[in-house]
Structure formats: C-alpha cells, structure tokens
Motif scaffolding. Structure first.
Motif, short mmCIF file in Angstrom:
data_model
loop_
_atom_site.label_atom_id
_atom_site.label_comp_id
_atom_site.label_asym_id
_atom_site.label_seq_id
_atom_site.Cartn_x
_atom_site.Cartn_y
_atom_site.Cartn_z
N LYS A 178 0.84 -1.20 0.00
CA LYS A 178 0.00 0.00 0.00
C LYS A 178 0.87 1.25 0.00
N GLN A 179 1.91 1.25 0.80
CA GLN A 179 2.81 2.40 0.86
C GLN A 179 3.49 2.64 -0.48
N GLU A 180 3.85 1.55 -1.16
CA GLU A 180 4.49 1.67 -2.47
C GLU A 180 3.54 2.30 -3.50
N LEU A 181 2.27 1.94 -3.43
CA LEU A 181 1.28 2.52 -4.34
C LEU A 181 1.10 4.01 -4.06
N ILE A 182 1.10 4.36 -2.79
CA ILE A 182 0.97 5.77 -2.41
C ILE A 182 2.15 6.57 -2.95
N LEU A 183 3.36 5.99 -2.87
CA LEU A 183 4.55 6.66 -3.37
C LEU A 183 4.50 6.83 -4.89
N LYS A 184 3.73 5.98 -5.55
CA LYS A 184 3.56 6.10 -7.01
C LYS A 184 2.44 7.07 -7.36
N LYS A 185 1.94 7.78 -6.34
CA LYS A 185 0.92 8.82 -6.53
C LYS A 185 -0.39 8.28 -7.08
N ILE A 186 -0.72 7.06 -6.68
CA ILE A 186 -2.00 6.47 -7.06
C ILE A 186 -3.09 7.11 -6.20
N PRO A 187 -4.22 7.51 -6.78
CA PRO A 187 -5.31 8.10 -5.99
C PRO A 187 -5.74 7.17 -4.86
N GLU A 188 -6.09 7.76 -3.72
CA GLU A 188 -6.42 6.99 -2.52
C GLU A 188 -7.55 5.98 -2.77
N ALA A 189 -8.57 6.39 -3.52
CA ALA A 189 -9.69 5.49 -3.79
C ALA A 189 -9.24 4.26 -4.58
N TYR A 190 -8.31 4.46 -5.51
CA TYR A 190 -7.79 3.34 -6.30
C TYR A 190 -6.94 2.41 -5.42
N VAL A 191 -6.16 3.01 -4.52
CA VAL A 191 -5.32 2.21 -3.62
C VAL A 191 -6.19 1.30 -2.77
N GLU A 192 -7.25 1.86 -2.19
CA GLU A 192 -8.13 1.08 -1.32
C GLU A 192 -8.80 -0.05 -2.09
N GLU A 193 -9.24 0.24 -3.31
CA GLU A 193 -9.89 -0.80 -4.12
C GLU A 193 -8.89 -1.88 -4.52
N ALA A 194 -7.68 -1.48 -4.86
CA ALA A 194 -6.66 -2.46 -5.27
C ALA A 194 -6.25 -3.35 -4.11
N MET A 195 -6.20 -2.79 -2.90
CA MET A 195 -5.75 -3.56 -1.74
C MET A 195 -6.74 -4.66 -1.37
N SER A 196 -7.97 -4.58 -1.88
CA SER A 196 -8.94 -5.65 -1.60
C SER A 196 -8.51 -6.96 -2.25
N GLU A 197 -7.57 -6.88 -3.20
CA GLU A 197 -7.02 -8.08 -3.83
C GLU A 197 -6.23 -8.91 -2.81
N TYR A 198 -5.69 -8.21 -1.80
CA TYR A 198 -4.86 -8.88 -0.78
C TYR A 198 -5.76 -9.12 0.44
N SER A 199 -6.52 -10.20 0.40
CA SER A 199 -7.48 -10.48 1.47
C SER A 199 -6.76 -10.86 2.77
N SER A 200 -7.48 -10.75 3.88
CA SER A 200 -6.92 -11.09 5.19
C SER A 200 -6.59 -12.58 5.26
N GLU A 201 -7.39 -13.41 4.55
CA GLU A 201 -7.13 -14.86 4.54
C GLU A 201 -5.80 -15.17 3.86
N ILE A 202 -5.56 -14.48 2.75
CA ILE A 202 -4.29 -14.68 2.03
C ILE A 202 -3.13 -14.20 2.88
N GLU A 203 -3.32 -13.08 3.56
CA GLU A 203 -2.26 -12.53 4.41
C GLU A 203 -1.90 -13.49 5.53
N VAL A 204 -2.90 -14.03 6.23
CA VAL A 204 -2.65 -14.97 7.32
C VAL A 204 -1.94 -16.21 6.80
#
Length: 270
Positions: free
Chosen positions: A135-161
């Motif tokens: 998420k921080q890397e996307l922010i550094l690439k100046k991606i709009p906040e709404a796009y960042v939040e939508e993209a991060m849904s690809e990384y589900s909590s189940e996958i993270e665990v």
C-alpha cells in the motif's frame, strides 16, 4: 519561409528532414515523423509561417514522447506517475507530458486502477511483502487513494494470514539454536511487521502455527548465551553478584527462569 526540399532520414525511414529557402540559401528547418508530414500536408514549395513551424515542432516532440512511452510500456504496466517521471527525464515539458498521458489514457494504455490491482497481485504472489508495504508503495507512485483502497482488496486477510503462517514455519524450521525461542519469536514478528504485515494477521498466524520451544534446544541456547555473558561479566564480578548479572541478562534474552537456574547450577558444579 518556403519548403525547398524534404528528404528521408538515414537512421529512421519514418522520419523526414525538412529544408527551407532562407535568403536564397537552403537550410535545415526541422525533422518530422511521416504521420505529421501527412497531417500538415508538408510538400516542396509550401509556404510556412513561424507560428506553423513552432506548431509542427511541438507536435513532433509530443509524437516522439508518445513513441518513447509506448516502448516504455512494452515491458510492463506503468502508473501515470512513472510515465511522467520517465518523460521528465527525457526533458519533456509539463504540457507535453500531460498531452501524452491523456492520449495514453484515452487509448486505455495507462490506467492507474488496473495498474494498482495488477501491482498488488504481482507483489502478493511473488514477494514476501505484506499489504501495508505494498500500500505504501502505491501511495509513493501517486495512485489516488480510492484506487489504492480498491486495489488492496485483492490482498485479502485470509491470504495474508496464510502467507504469514508459511513464513513463520520456514523461519522456525531454519532458525538458529543459539537464541531463546522467545527472542526468535519476537524477532520474527518484528521482521513481519517491517515487511508490511498487520499485527492482527501475525497474531492469528502465531496461534495457528505450532510454535512451542524444544526444551533441549532451549537448554543448548541457554548454555551458549550464558557462557558468553559469564565470560563478559566475570572480569568485573564474582560470586552472587556475577550470578545475578548472568541471570538478568539471560532473562532479558527471553529464557525461562528454571532453565537459567539449571544453567547456573551446572556452573556451580563446574
């Protein structure tokens, strides 16, 4: 000024050199791509004003920056900010950069939302980075906040665990036997946080993985660390004070009191 000659460039057959008659002398005026040659209907004998020449040069520069961008995009998807930085490095003006990016967006060649989603999926599947880091890397690439939040849904909590569980298992399968289990666990969690994994996912994964210390390994680690600490403090302390120093240091390193006492008893016997 009047066009006196148009010739094909030697290194690029799609580009042309335009010459004009200037006070009876033939001089090079500008280079231009064949698409612009056709668009502006450039031909021998055509009269051009200074304003027209500036416009042709400007459009040709934009065309070249556009071509460079297409080549830059041929390797992988890019964020708008990456295209802008690339063109800036090619000395493009802000106006030219804006024009090129707008054209690329119209042609669906640049799309920050789709780029972000693909970026998250790629990093999730090919790296050890957690969602916070990505998420921080996307922010550094100046991606709009709404796009960042939508993209991060690809990384589900189940996958993270699931990823954290695999990393913890791998870590403890190859971990050093020279540190206490508690210290290893603390360092593993700290490393996961630095990689961008959330505290919640780390705690859930820690509970699901069988992370229990092996008593023999712990005792070996106590002896290893204890000898180092003993040697260090023996130069200044002895007797009860020495034992207290060693006990305090080993306790800070995460060893249990009963194992520390066992080690100290062994030292007394020696």
């Amino acid at each position: 000024m009047k066009i006196s000659k148009i010739s094909t460039q030697k290194k690029n057959k799609q580009r042309y050199n335009v010459f004009v008659d200037y006070n009876g002398r033939e001089e090079f005026a500008f280079g231009v791509h064949e698409d612009l040659l056709i668009r502006f209907n450039l031909r021998k004998g055509l009269e051009l004003t200074d304003k027209q020449v500036r416009e042709i040069k400007q459009q040709d520069a934009i065309y070249q920056y556009y071509t460079l961008s297409i080549n830059y995009l041929s390797y992988r998807m890019r964020a708008k900010s990456e295209i802008a930085e690339y063109l800036k490095g090619k000395e493009a003006t802000p106006e030219a950069i804006e024009t090129v990016i707008h054209k690329l967006e119209e042609e669906k060649l640049v799309d920050d939302l789709q780029f972000s989603k693909a970026y998250v999926r790629t990093k999730m599947n090919t790296s050890t980075k957690g969602p916070n880091k990505i998420k921080q890397e996307l922010i550094l690439k100046k991606i709009p906040e709404a796009y960042v939040e939508e993209a991060m849904s690809e990384y589900s909590s189940e996958i993270e665990v699931e990823k954290v569980i695999k990393m913890l298992k791998k870590k403890f399968a190859s971990s050093s036997r020279k540190k206490s289990f508690q210290q290893q666990l603390m360092q593993a969690k700290q490393s996961l946080i630095q990689k961008g994994f959330t505290q919640g996912a780390i705690e859930i994964a820690s509970q699901e993985v069988d992370l229990s210390p092996d008593e023999d390994d712990e005792m070996d680690a106590v002896r290893y660390q204890g000898e180092k600490i003993w040697t260090k403090h023996a130069r200044k302390h002895e007797g009860f004070q020495l034992k207290q120093k060693v006990m305090a240091s080993l306790y800070q390193k995460g060893f249990k009191v009963d194992l520390i006492n066992q080690y100290l008893d062994e030292k007394e016997e020696d």
